[in-house]
Design an enzyme around this catalytic site. Structure first.
Site, PDB file in Angstrom:
ATOM      1  N   ILE A 164      57.512  55.898  39.687  1.00 26.01           N
ATOM      2  CA  ILE A 164      58.652  56.392  38.932  1.00 26.01           C
ATOM      3  C   ILE A 164      59.138  57.664  39.595  1.00 26.01           C
ATOM      4  O   ILE A 164      58.414  58.309  40.348  1.00 26.01           O
ATOM      5  CB  ILE A 164      58.322  56.632  37.433  1.00 26.01           C
ATOM      6  CG1 ILE A 164      57.141  57.599  37.270  1.00 26.01           C
ATOM      7  CG2 ILE A 164      58.076  55.324  36.711  1.00 26.01           C
ATOM      8  CD1 ILE A 164      56.773  57.889  35.808  1.00 26.01           C
ATOM      9  N   ASP A 165      60.374  58.019  39.308  1.00 25.61           N
ATOM     10  CA  ASP A 165      60.991  59.174  39.944  1.00 25.61           C
ATOM     11  C   ASP A 165      60.230  60.460  39.662  1.00 25.61           C
ATOM     12  O   ASP A 165      59.527  60.584  38.651  1.00 25.61           O
ATOM     13  CB  ASP A 165      62.424  59.361  39.433  1.00 25.61           C
ATOM     14  CG  ASP A 165      63.359  58.254  39.876  1.00 25.61           C
ATOM     15  OD1 ASP A 165      63.071  57.602  40.875  1.00 25.61           O
ATOM     16  OD2 ASP A 165      64.391  58.062  39.201  1.00 25.61           O
ATOM     17  N   LYS A 166      60.430  61.409  40.527  1.00 22.88           N
ATOM     18  CA  LYS A 166      59.839  62.730  40.361  1.00 22.88           C
ATOM     19  C   LYS A 166      60.123  63.304  38.972  1.00 22.88           C
ATOM     20  O   LYS A 166      59.233  63.825  38.305  1.00 22.88           O
ATOM     21  CB  LYS A 166      60.397  63.675  41.431  1.00 22.88           C
ATOM     22  CG  LYS A 166      60.054  65.138  41.236  1.00 22.88           C
ATOM     23  CD  LYS A 166      60.768  65.998  42.265  1.00 22.88           C
ATOM     24  CE  LYS A 166      60.537  67.475  41.994  1.00 22.88           C
ATOM     25  NZ  LYS A 166      61.276  68.336  42.940  1.00 22.88           N
ATOM     26  N   ARG A 267      69.415  54.453  35.657  1.00 31.99           N
ATOM     27  CA  ARG A 267      70.385  55.505  35.927  1.00 31.99           C
ATOM     28  C   ARG A 267      71.704  54.928  36.418  1.00 31.99           C
ATOM     29  O   ARG A 267      72.789  55.347  35.976  1.00 31.99           O
ATOM     30  CB  ARG A 267      69.797  56.489  36.940  1.00 31.99           C
ATOM     31  CG  ARG A 267      68.523  57.146  36.432  1.00 31.99           C
ATOM     32  CD  ARG A 267      67.712  57.809  37.527  1.00 31.99           C
ATOM     33  NE  ARG A 267      68.336  59.055  37.988  1.00 31.99           N
ATOM     34  CZ  ARG A 267      67.820  59.795  38.959  1.00 31.99           C
ATOM     35  NH1 ARG A 267      66.681  59.435  39.550  1.00 31.99           N
ATOM     36  NH2 ARG A 267      68.426  60.899  39.320  1.00 31.99           N
TER      37      ARG A 267
END
Length: 352
Positions: A164-166, A267
């Protein structure tokens, strides 16, 4: 020998931020038609010859996990291939990392055994070392944890099944053995895991439930973004299902279930339908996109940005079948403090 070699999901960004909502670049799907002149040969030996950069152990564990299918049926490593056999192989291909330096970094481990470790990741932590992030990552933290507890885990070769994203918080499962990696890889590839995301998006989402569908690919002008190509001319097929959980006049709290796993899927999809994630700087969600731009309201939103200084996305649930016990495991991560604080502010605002 005819082959159709298909990498699963998107390429990685070469940036300081990780790119995956899901499992980009972590699996490889091989389709092989056995040559008519092929002599009978154990399939593990056949695949080792065919896939020269895979170890014998990886191929053995891939067979053991049920990820090698011949003519529609899973086979074990002692199966002997025959001319004309149609072979399908799902290989877990984790990103090869340089030497990982164990670092004493706090990490919230919610479950661990000999096969897997489940982590509730805080926002701001990169999952693995990469360009611009050579240390200080979740992988560095886990390497220290394993070393401290006398555990052996080759994290440069096994481990990540998804990412998953930062700036996305929430649940991740990491495999500790080659077999666990292969076993979990098939569940993520087949989308049989149980995962839900929570997100705050700009605007009042019209329907209580809905589905967003549209190919996702790299933006043609802004290479740091993904975008939707509704005509299907570019990108890859992507489907996001959502349910509204609560409305706050100018933003909406939604729960998302991904049918596919594309880079920045949530997103990009919500920006496409006009409901960009709240405070998502990369997708211009860090501006006031909905509501009357009056001084008091503007200051209120700035205050919310301060308590939630990142995009509002949280990996809330994680469910999977355990590699060894074959029992279903299910985890829930509570709303993180920054998102909870934002909810409280919005609730107070709409009640005024």
């Amino acid at each position: 020998m005819k082959t159709d070699n298909e990498e699963f999901l998107e390429e990685e960004f070469s940036t300081q931020e990780e790119n995956e909502e899901e499992s980009a670049g972590l699996f490889e799907h091989l389709n092989v038609t056995v040559d008519k002149n092929q002599e009978p040969l154990r399939i593990d030996k056949f695949l080792f010859i065919f896939r020269k950069n895979s170890s014998r152990n990886k191929i053995s564990q891939t067979c053991r996990a049920g990820n090698v299918v011949v003519n529609g049926n899973s086979v074990k490593q002692n199966y002997r291939v025959k001319p004309g056999d149609q072979i399908s192989v799902l290989l877990a291909t984790p990103k090869r990392l340089n030497l990982i330096i164990p670092q004493d970094i706090p990490v919230n481990i919610v479950y661990e055994d000999e096969d897997v470790v489940v982590v509730d990741k805080e926002a701001g932590m990169v999952v693995h070392p990469g360009h611009g992030n050579y240390d200080g990552t979740l992988v560095n933290a886990l390497a220290f944890h394993f070393e401290k507890n006398g555990q052996k885990s080759d994290l440069d070769r096994v481990g990540l099944v998804h990412r998953i994203d930062k700036d996305t918080s929430g649940l991740l499962v990491i495999a500790k053995t080659e077999y666990a990696l292969s076993f979990l890889a098939k569940q993520f590839f087949d989308r049989t895991t149980k995962r839900l995301y929570w997100a705050f998006v700009w605007g009042n989402v019209e329907d209580e439930k809905g589905t967003i569908e549209g190919n996702i690919g790299r933006h043609l002008k802004n290479r740091m973004q993904m975008t939707v190509f509704p005509d299907g001319s570019l990108g890859k097929h992507a489907v996001t299902h959502y349910t509204v959980l609560e409305r706050f006049r100018y933003i909406t709290w939604v729960e998302c279930k991904l049918e596919t796993g594309r880079t920045h899927q949530i997103r990009a999809h919500f920006k496409y339908i006009g409901h960009t994630l709240f405070n998502d700087e990369r997708y211009e969600g860090n501006q006031i996109l909905k509501g009357i731009n009056m001084p008091k309201y503007k200051q209120f939103v700035k205050n919310v940005f301060e308590v939630l200084p990142r995009h509002a996305l949280h990996a809330h649930t994680l469910g999977f079948i355990h590699p060894t016990t074959k029992k279903e495991m299910y985890f829930e991560s509570p709303m993180p403090a920054d998102m909870d604080a934002a909810v409280s502010k919005w609730r107070n605002y709409v009640e005024q």
